[in-house]
Design an enzyme around this catalytic site. Sequence first.
Site, short mmCIF file in Angstrom:
data_model
loop_
_atom_site.label_atom_id
_atom_site.label_comp_id
_atom_site.label_asym_id
_atom_site.label_seq_id
_atom_site.Cartn_x
_atom_site.Cartn_y
_atom_site.Cartn_z
N SER A 45 23.90 61.52 18.96
CA SER A 45 23.50 61.63 17.48
C SER A 45 23.81 60.08 16.84
O SER A 45 23.04 59.81 16.05
CB SER A 45 24.32 62.46 16.55
N LYS A 89 29.23 60.12 12.03
CA LYS A 89 27.87 59.70 11.30
C LYS A 89 28.05 58.57 10.45
O LYS A 89 29.06 58.24 10.13
CB LYS A 89 27.62 61.22 10.40
#
Length: 165
Positions: A45, A89
């Site tokens: 990710s 993130k």
Amino acid sequence: MRFGGQWRSVAREGWDRSVIMAKFLCLLHVVDTYLCSSVLVYGPSMFPTLNPTGDVVLAERLSTRLGIVARGDVVLVRAPDNPRKIVTKRIIGMEGDRVTFLVDPERCASVVVPKGHLWIQGDNIYASKDSRHFGSVPYGLLQGKVLCRIWPLDGFGSLQQGVWF
């Protein structure tokens, strides 16, 4: 009498060293929990910023506790859909920001980040489960802010701004 005194001094020395070790372990726990820690992060990710096969990063925990985070910071977040999991993130939007994101190749959506929340996304939008899937994330789920990569050594140093900035 001499024999008992000798064992008493050995026991006393053992006790003293055990107390020192216990204090050290308590200090280590406090530093790891409240100040900074090294964390293994892996998965696709955050590619290309972080390697999918794994990097060790140094994360500090004071900024997230004090609310001193900004757009572009890479953070550790407790996953809203699985509280046992910590994800890495990038902060895209802060409270009050309007965030526009791609829902599918033909359609975009726009949301306003509510008060006390953040909008987070992975740098690799095609392989990231993030705010586009579970919505904005409360500040309370922030676990730390990534300062730098410490392993592998050839990537040692600060993380550059990703594809978003």
